[in-house]
Enzyme design. Sequence first.
Site, short mmCIF file in Angstrom:
data_model
loop_
_atom_site.label_atom_id
_atom_site.label_comp_id
_atom_site.label_asym_id
_atom_site.label_seq_id
_atom_site.Cartn_x
_atom_site.Cartn_y
_atom_site.Cartn_z
N ARG A 147 0.87 -1.18 0.00
CA ARG A 147 0.00 0.00 0.00
C ARG A 147 0.91 1.23 0.00
NH1 ARG A 147 -3.93 2.12 4.95
NH2 ARG A 147 -2.34 3.68 5.31
N TYR A 159 -2.80 12.04 7.05
CA TYR A 159 -3.13 10.83 7.79
C TYR A 159 -2.74 9.61 6.96
CZ TYR A 159 -5.39 7.18 10.32
OH TYR A 159 -5.60 6.02 11.02
N ASP A 211 -5.17 3.92 0.20
CA ASP A 211 -6.26 4.19 1.14
C ASP A 211 -6.59 5.69 1.09
OD1 ASP A 211 -8.04 4.26 3.24
OD2 ASP A 211 -6.75 3.18 4.66
N HIS A 213 -9.09 7.01 3.06
CA HIS A 213 -9.58 7.39 4.39
C HIS A 213 -10.83 8.26 4.35
CE1 HIS A 213 -5.33 6.34 5.42
NE2 HIS A 213 -6.02 5.61 6.26
N GLU A 237 -9.13 2.13 -1.36
CA GLU A 237 -9.86 1.88 -0.12
C GLU A 237 -10.58 3.12 0.40
OE1 GLU A 237 -7.26 0.10 2.77
OE2 GLU A 237 -8.43 0.86 4.44
N GLU A 263 -13.84 -1.11 6.97
CA GLU A 263 -13.11 -1.19 8.24
C GLU A 263 -13.87 -0.53 9.38
OE1 GLU A 263 -9.33 0.73 7.15
OE2 GLU A 263 -9.86 2.39 8.44
N ARG A 284 -13.84 -5.20 4.21
CA ARG A 284 -12.66 -5.05 5.08
C ARG A 284 -12.92 -5.19 6.57
NH1 ARG A 284 -8.10 -3.53 4.88
NH2 ARG A 284 -8.18 -1.63 6.11
N GLU A 340 -4.42 -7.11 5.53
CA GLU A 340 -3.54 -5.99 5.88
C GLU A 340 -2.61 -6.43 7.01
OE1 GLU A 340 -5.63 -2.59 7.46
OE2 GLU A 340 -3.92 -1.27 7.15
N TRP A 403 -12.37 12.74 8.94
CA TRP A 403 -11.00 12.41 9.35
C TRP A 403 -10.05 13.53 9.05
CZ3 TRP A 403 -9.03 6.82 9.52
CH2 TRP A 403 -9.80 6.14 10.49
C1 CS2 Z 1 -6.28 2.57 8.13
C2 CS2 Z 1 -6.11 2.59 9.63
O1 CS2 Z 1 -5.20 0.52 8.16
C3 CS2 Z 1 -5.99 1.22 7.57
O2 CS2 Z 1 -6.50 0.90 6.53
O3 CS2 Z 1 -7.44 3.09 7.64
O4 CS2 Z 1 -5.05 3.45 9.88
C4 CS2 Z 1 -7.31 3.06 10.41
O5 CS2 Z 1 -7.56 4.39 10.11
C5 CS2 Z 1 -7.10 2.90 11.88
O6 CS2 Z 1 -6.85 1.57 12.15
C6 CS2 Z 1 -8.29 3.40 12.66
O7 CS2 Z 1 -8.10 3.19 13.99
MG MG Z 2 -8.08 2.06 5.92
#
Ligand code: CS2
Ligand code: MG
Length: 403
Positions: A147, A159, A211, A213, A237, A263, A284, A340, A403
């Site tokens: 990734r 982030y 990702d 986010h 993602e 997630e 996910r 992951e 976020w």
């Molecule tokens: C992220 C994580 O791993 C991922 O795909 O989106 O950093 C996620 O934001 C955190 O695990 C949230 O606590």
């Molecule tokens: Mg993620």
Amino acid sequence: MKITEAKVIVTCPGRNFVTLKIMTDEGVYGIGDGTLNGRELAVASYLKDHVAPLLIGRDPHQIEDIWQYLAKGVYWRRGPVTMASIGAVDTALWDIKAKAAGLPLYQLLGGKSRAGVMVYGHANGRDIPETLDAVGEYLDKGYKAVRAQSGVPGLDAVYGVARGKMFYEPAVKGAAPEEQIWSTEKYLEFAPKLFDAVREKFGFDFHLLHDVHHRLTPIEAARLGKSLEPYRLFWLEDPTPAENQEALKLIRQHTVTPIAIGEVFNSIHDCREIIENQLCDYIRTAVVHSGGITQLRKIAMLAELYQVRTGCHGATDLSPICMGAALHFDLWVPNFGIQEYMHHTEETDAVFPHAYSFGDGYLYPGDTPGHGVDFDEKLAAKYEYDPAYLPVARLEDGTMWSW
Ligand code: CS2
Ligand code: MG
């Protein structure tokens, strides 16, 4: 067999984790992860005050009944705190059942469907050259999937971009979340350049993931997916916030870049319409956040009907217990996609000794009875809870953003 005790332990070996340990009258015990990043104490209280007393005296083999009792019996169904708590119980019960049977957990689920579990690592950098170095390091370590996330020119912090290259912790220590400035315009301008550079340097012979986010509107996400098509991503993602599921329809109309989402989901009901309408390619949801193996396998079975594959969340804010349980699930689940994998710090690994191991781009859960992850309570007691939160994002004019 009867449950005699259910202990909840919050520990911070580098980051905060919530662990549930269920003891039985036959000496067999099971452990489960209940970590919910930034809301750890809420899960600990839910477990300690409302769930643990209900478990005493029950037969730990009745996993399905206990799951239904906690999930349906609560009246206030779903929600991340409830489901992470149920996830901790469920994982501990599967651990007990497998240990009592003397079998690794994957054998109880239906046995191996593959030799190992393909994982992706996180290549991060402050800019394109640093990210390229990180991608190279992962490929050198044998990873088949990487990734890539990079800092964006004009933005101070992004982030998902680590402070160190091979390790990344999503939360920041402190009593309140860090605030970061986000610009969709700058990001969309930059993202295709990153992937162009990665494919140009390393070719197409490995899986590339990214990702977002949840930061884009549907039409922006569609534009991003379209602009990344030449780089043939394994997945894009969380392109847009997960609540507006209709948004994925719009994205689908514009791009063939595969979509991964889930997630932040904690129920099969969060997943159902997206799966049935074939609006994502990978689901996910994590073992802990979806109420354990018991619900996760139902989600996976639903997904299998629509050729949607799994890609369980595996960030460092899920404890090694969650990772161990996920690997047993992954080894079995017929519609597995990818897992992951962000490895934990040495401090964390010492508190959670585990049987899983990495080799040549794959993780192997090992053959220890149960899910193969243990918990050193004495060592855990040395690390007190230390508040930490995921950062929050604001636009350049100060508007609060996803976020
Ligand atoms: C992220 C994580 O791993 C991922 O795909 O989106 O950093 C996620 O934001 C955190 O695990 C949230 O606590
Ligand atoms: Mg993620």
